[in-house]
Each structure stands twice: as C-alpha cells, then as structure tokens.
Scaffold this active site. Structure first.
Site, PDB file in Angstrom:
ATOM      1  N   ASP A  48       0.763  -0.450  -0.031  1.00 31.36           N
ATOM      2  CA  ASP A  48       0.778   0.402  -0.270  1.00 31.36           C
ATOM      3  C   ASP A  48       1.083   1.377   0.103  1.00 31.36           C
ATOM      4  OD1 ASP A  48       0.862  -0.537   2.525  1.00 31.36           O
ATOM      5  OD2 ASP A  48      -0.416  -0.206   3.736  1.00 31.36           O
TER       6      ASP A  48
ATOM      7  N   GLU B 278      11.012  -3.339  12.653  1.00 35.41           N
ATOM      8  CA  GLU B 278      11.974  -2.737  11.569  1.00 35.41           C
ATOM      9  C   GLU B 278      13.349  -3.283  12.225  1.00 35.41           C
ATOM     10  OE1 GLU B 278       9.021  -1.643  12.164  1.00 35.41           O
ATOM     11  OE2 GLU B 278       7.779   0.099  10.323  1.00 35.41           O
TER      12      GLU B 278
HETATM   13  C1  UGA Z   1       3.596  -0.923   8.875  1.00 36.60           C
HETATM   14  C2  UGA Z   1       4.205  -2.179   8.898  1.00 36.60           C
HETATM   15  O1  UGA Z   1       3.942  -2.729   7.684  1.00 36.60           O
HETATM   16  C3  UGA Z   1       4.364  -3.165  10.078  1.00 36.60           C
HETATM   17  O2  UGA Z   1       4.896  -3.912  10.084  1.00 36.60           O
HETATM   18  C4  UGA Z   1       5.235  -2.326  10.810  1.00 36.60           C
HETATM   19  O3  UGA Z   1       4.916  -2.737  12.326  1.00 36.60           O
HETATM   20  C5  UGA Z   1       4.057  -0.690  10.895  1.00 36.60           C
HETATM   21  O4  UGA Z   1       4.437   0.281  10.064  1.00 36.60           O
HETATM   22  C6  UGA Z   1       4.822   0.326  11.788  1.00 36.60           C
HETATM   23  O5  UGA Z   1       5.750   0.273  11.782  1.00 36.60           O
HETATM   24  O6  UGA Z   1       4.135   0.889  12.692  1.00 36.60           O
HETATM   25  P1  UGA Z   1       0.874  -0.439   8.289  1.00 36.60           P
HETATM   26  O7  UGA Z   1       0.981  -0.060   7.066  1.00 36.60           O
HETATM   27  O8  UGA Z   1      -0.111  -0.098   9.407  1.00 36.60           O
HETATM   28  O9  UGA Z   1       2.324  -0.979   8.616  1.00 36.60           O
HETATM   29  O10 UGA Z   1       0.987  -1.758   8.391  1.00 36.60           O
HETATM   30  P2  UGA Z   1      -0.722  -2.440   6.917  1.00 36.60           P
HETATM   31  O11 UGA Z   1       0.041  -1.545   5.589  1.00 36.60           O
HETATM   32  O12 UGA Z   1      -1.943  -2.716   7.214  1.00 36.60           O
HETATM   33  O13 UGA Z   1       0.693  -3.834   6.832  1.00 36.60           O
HETATM   34  C7  UGA Z   1       1.937  -4.148   6.314  1.00 36.60           C
HETATM   35  C8  UGA Z   1       1.806  -5.434   5.082  1.00 36.60           C
HETATM   36  O14 UGA Z   1       1.910  -5.969   5.475  1.00 36.60           O
HETATM   37  C9  UGA Z   1       0.970  -4.729   3.534  1.00 36.60           C
HETATM   38  O15 UGA Z   1       1.904  -5.356   2.464  1.00 36.60           O
HETATM   39  C10 UGA Z   1      -0.207  -5.519   4.126  1.00 36.60           C
HETATM   40  O16 UGA Z   1      -0.536  -6.601   3.011  1.00 36.60           O
HETATM   41  C11 UGA Z   1       0.254  -6.939   4.760  1.00 36.60           C
HETATM   42  N1  UGA Z   1      -0.227  -7.287   5.720  1.00 36.60           N
HETATM   43  C12 UGA Z   1      -1.117  -6.261   6.910  1.00 36.60           C
HETATM   44  C13 UGA Z   1      -0.390  -8.688   6.368  1.00 36.60           C
HETATM   45  O17 UGA Z   1       0.303  -9.594   5.460  1.00 36.60           O
HETATM   46  N2  UGA Z   1      -1.849  -9.032   6.970  1.00 36.60           N
HETATM   47  C14 UGA Z   1      -2.350  -8.589   7.403  1.00 36.60           C
HETATM   48  O18 UGA Z   1      -3.129  -9.205   8.727  1.00 36.60           O
HETATM   49  C15 UGA Z   1      -2.312  -7.473   7.538  1.00 36.60           C
HETATM   50 MN    MN Z   2       1.118   0.242   4.989  1.00 36.33          MN
END
Ligand code: UGA
Ligand code: MN
Length: 477
Positions: free
Chosen positions: A333, A416
């Site tokens: 995203d 991270e």
């Molecule tokens: C992001 C990071 O991806 C997290 O690992 C990190 O902890 C966080 O920032 C942080 O640094 O605070 P965020 O953008 O809020 O988190 O999360 P998402 O975009 O919803 O997910 C991260 C990635 O994991 C995405 O590529 C998403 O597709 C994937 N994801 C998300 C999963 O594979 N499973 C899930 O249940 C949710």
């Molecule tokens: Mn994200």
C-alpha cells in the site's frame, strides 16, 4: 539583355569617338546610332514596366519571400517574364510541398518498416549534410515515443523510416531544378525547422542529446552494459477489497525497474487465482507464495504483527535462491519513486533514507550531521535502536546471508528495529545514506482507506450480464 544594352552603348561610344576623329559622321551611321539608342531605350522601359507588373500580384508575404532571389532570378525574368511567373508559381508549389513533407513527418514515422528498407538502400550515402540532419531529427522522437519497440529490436525500422523522409526531401530538390534557388531556400527552411525540433527533443530527454550532437549519425550508439545487481522486492499482501488495486499500482511502479524479482507473499493458507491473474497481467517477474500469520497473533485483540510471516518467508526464499543483489520490503500500500530502486541496487550492507508519512510528524528519517548518521527522527521512538519505517531501508543479500539467524520478530511496532538488530554486527558508519544523503523523500508510507466488502450481486436481476463476470473479480474477505 542588360549586358547587351551596355555593349550596344559602348559600341556606339566607340563609333562616336571615331566619328569625332574623322571630323564628320555619315548619315547612314548616325541613323544606325539613333536606331540603336531608340531600341535600347525601349528595351529598358519594357524591362522596368514588366518588372513592375510582375511584382504587383504578389501578396506582402510572398514579396518578402522572393526578395531573397538572386541575380539569376532577374536575368531569367528579362529573358522571359512569363517563364519567371511560372517559376514563381512552381517554386511556391515546391515550398508548399516541402512544408507538407515536414508536417506529415510524424505520420510517415508510423509506417511499417518493411517497405521502406529498399528506399534507404537506394539512397545510400548520397544525402547531403543538411538532409542527413533532417533524417536524424526525424529519428529522435521515434526513439523516445517507442522505447519498448527499440528494446524489441526494431531499431532498423526507425532508421529506415527516417531515410524515407530523406528521400521525400530529395524528390523536392529534383522537381525544383528549374528554379534551383527557390528549391534550395525551401530545403534550408526545412533543415532549420527540424534542427529546432531536435534541440527541443534533446532538452526534453537527455539520453538523446548524444544523437543530436553526432548530427551525421543515424544509427543509435550501442553501449555494452552488464546487468545491474538484482533487486528482490518482498511484498506482504492479504485478502481485502483493496488488494488488487494496491498490487496493480505497485506492480506498475516496479515494471519500470530492470532486473527485479517481485516476491509477493500473501498472508493466507492458499494462493488466490485473482491475485495470480493480476500479477500475470502486470508482467513483472514474480514469485507468488503464501505465509499465513500464526493463529495466536490472528486471535489477539491487540495490535497484530502485520506482514511479518510474509517477510520472513521472503527472507527464507532469498537464503535459498539468491546470491547477490539487494532486498527491500515494499508493503503493497505504499508509494515509491523508482529512482530509489536504482540507488539501493548497489548497497553493500544496509542503506537507509527518509520516508514520507501522512501524519503530524510528516517524515521518518535518519538525522545526518556533517555527512554522518547521528540519530533518527520519527513520531514514535519507543526505545528502538532503529526507529525507522519499513519503507526506509534496504539490505544486501550477501550481508543477509552472512547473518543466518537474521529475521523479523512478531512484535508489533518493533518489526523494523528487531530485524535490523538481528543483522548485528552493524555499525552506524556502515549504513549507507541514500536519497541525496537523506535530504530527499523518495518513498512514502501511505494508507488506503479501509472499505467494507462489496455487497453480494443480485444474480436474478443481473443474470446474463457482464456484472456476472465482474462479480468474480471482486476480492471479498
Ligand atoms: C506498517 C508495517 O507494515 C508494519 O509491519 C509496521 O509494524 C508498521 O507499519 C509500523 O511500523 O508501525 P501498516 O502500514 O499500518 O504497518 O500496516 P499495513 O499496511 O496494514 O500492513 C503492512 C503489510 O503487511 C502490507 O503489505 C499488508 O498487505 C500486509 N498485511 C497486513 C498482512 O500481510 N496481513 C495482515 O493481516 C495485515
Ligand atoms: Mn501500510
């Protein structure tokens, strides 16, 4: 005729001088002299009158154009004013036809390469310098507009097309032989126009500048280059209504990057044919795998370690299959400027750079002072050694493989930091600072608004319509 008049005058002068010497002139001689003067004067009047007449019908613009005509123009007019008028109109036609050939140039560019080849061969190296310049200028926009065609090997086609235009110009020159000056003028104009075009084009795209520098070259210069180091982009993804849109957007960003393997890893127990179909359609080299989040984290009501099992699966894949290059975690995203990929390719251990945030903090970034990493700027430090965003660092594959235990912890907020710590030993001085030494923002942590799943399709109402097909393309949790 003008010179004839001078000759006659001179002749009569000589006669006059000889007459004075003799003391008197015979009647016959003086009649002859008067007749000669009369004829000569009449001629002058005719010439002046017809010259006046011949200029009148031209419009102001035309007169300006024809002012450039040389003495041969005047001489031909004296011999035959009608032929001059014809020459004028023929040169007008030629000027127009030359202009037309300039205008239709882009259309000619699109013609298929097949038929044009022989024309190019016929012409060979016979073209003049100015004409070559025309063909070169015509080539440049083609290179820019269809670089994919260029890659697929149809370079010859472009070159041949350019030569067709040369032949057009050549033909124009041939038809203007009767009024060579006018034709020459037209060609000069054409050359000027196209030269300007080439200048503009090279300003728009620097790689083509070398083409216009070597004005007598029509072939693109071949530069031998070995493959750049490979990039491994690890992208966690999961099932949700926005999934295909996110993957499509990221995929087409990655499509601009060469020698890249996209590791798309879904938080699921099995792959989704819709995702596979989307990846196929994008056309970036990829591996589509699954790595479900462990049940214990799924059930928790607290923050979940998102994308961790996916990323660890990617690391596992690299340990098995990769030997060199660089890995980068690109969430599905986020937003990426492709220049960061070219910069991270050559990283020897770890690199970091700023990440734009859509929060009050605005950015998450290493702090650089006098060229050195002295700290980190982030909205939340949380006791982390590396308070950086997932989109803000890359690691060399060799470096990763030298640390067999390195992986990402299932610790929300510390993913991270945990991973970077697991790469120890790593001194801050070994961290390369990209994006203009962290003075630029080339990646952004963006978020797509979460949406409720699409409602079920009313199958009775929309039976036998396209909506039945589209419904199958929607991702529902
Ligand atoms: C992001 C990071 O991806 C997290 O690992 C990190 O902890 C966080 O920032 C942080 O640094 O605070 P965020 O953008 O809020 O988190 O999360 P998402 O975009 O919803 O997910 C991260 C990635 O994991 C995405 O590529 C998403 O597709 C994937 N994801 C998300 C999963 O594979 N499973 C899930 O249940 C949710
Ligand atoms: Mn994200």
């Amino acid at each position: 005729m003008k010179s004839n008049y001078i000759n006659l005058n001179t002749h009569s002068g000589i006669n006059g001088a000889s007459g004075n010497n003799n003391g008197k002139m015979s009647l016959g001689k003086s009649i002859k002299m008067y007749l000669t003067i009369f004829i000569a004067t009449t001629c002058i009047y005719m010439v002046l009158y017809q010259y006046h007449i011949s200029r009148e019908p031209f419009a102001a613009g035309e007169s300006v154009k024809h002012q450039e005509k040389s003495s041969s123009y005047f001489a031909s007019y004296l011999w035959s004013p009608i032929s001059l008028l014809m020459a004028n109109s023929s040169s007008n036609i030629n000027t127009k036809s030359t202009t037309t050939s300039t205008t239709i140039a882009p259309t000619t560019t699109t013609t298929s390469a097949g038929t044009v080849g022989s024309v190019g061969q016929k012409l060979g190296g016979a073209s003049s310098a100015s004409i070559r310049m025309v063909s070169l200028a015509a080539t440049i926009p083609t290179f820019i507009s269809s670089s994919s065609e260029l890659r697929s090997g149809s370079v010859g086609g472009h070159r041949k097309t350019a030569t067709t235009k040369t032949s057009t110009t050549k033909t124009t020159t041939a038809t203007t032989t009767t009024s060579a000056t006018a034709g020459g003028l037209a060609i000069t104009k054409l050359t000027t126009t196209t030269a300007k075009t080439s200048a503009k084009t090279s300003a728009a795209a620097t790689p083509t500048a070398s083409h216009s520098d070597n004005a007598n070259k029509t072939r693109p210069t071949f530069v031998a280059a070995s493959e750049p180091p490979p990039l491994y982009i690890i992208t966690p993804t999961y099932r949700r209504p926005e999934q295909l849109a996110e993957l499509t957007r990221l995929g087409y960003t990655l499509k601009h990057v060469v020698n890249l393997l996209w590791l798309v890893i879904e938080d699921a127990n099995k792959t989704n044919p819709l995702v596979a179909h989307t990846l196929d359609r994008i056309g970036v080299p990829y591996e589509y795998m699954v790595a479900p989040m462990p049940e214990k984290y799924k059930q928790t009501k607290r923050a979940k370690p998102r994308g961790v099992s996916n990323r660890n699966k990617g690391l596992e894949y690299l340990r098995l299959h990769a030997t060199e290059g660089v890995l980068y975690f690109a969430d599905d995203d986020n937003t990426y400027d492709i220049s960061i990929f070219e910069q991270m390719r050559y990283v020897s251990k770890v690199a970091m750079w700023p990440v734009g945030l859509v929060t009050k903090t605005g950015v998450s970034s290493p702090i650089i002072q006098e060229g050195k990493l002295v700290g980190f700027y982030d909205g939340w430090i949380g006791g982390r050694k590396y308070p950086v965003d997932m989109a803000g660092f890359a690691v060399s594959v060799k470096f990763l493989k030298e640390r067999p235990k390195a992986q990402m912890p299932f610790k929300p907020g510390y993913e991270e930091d945990g991973f970077l710590r697991s790469l120890a030993p790593l001194a801050n001085t070994e961290i390369e600072l990209l994006a203009d030494e962290c003075r630029d923002v080339l990646t952004w942590h963006t978020q797509t608004k979460k949406n409720a799943p699409a409602q079920a399709l009313n199958r009775t109402r929309y039976k036998n319509t396209n909506l039945e097909y589209i419904d199958k393309l929607l991702v529902r949790p």
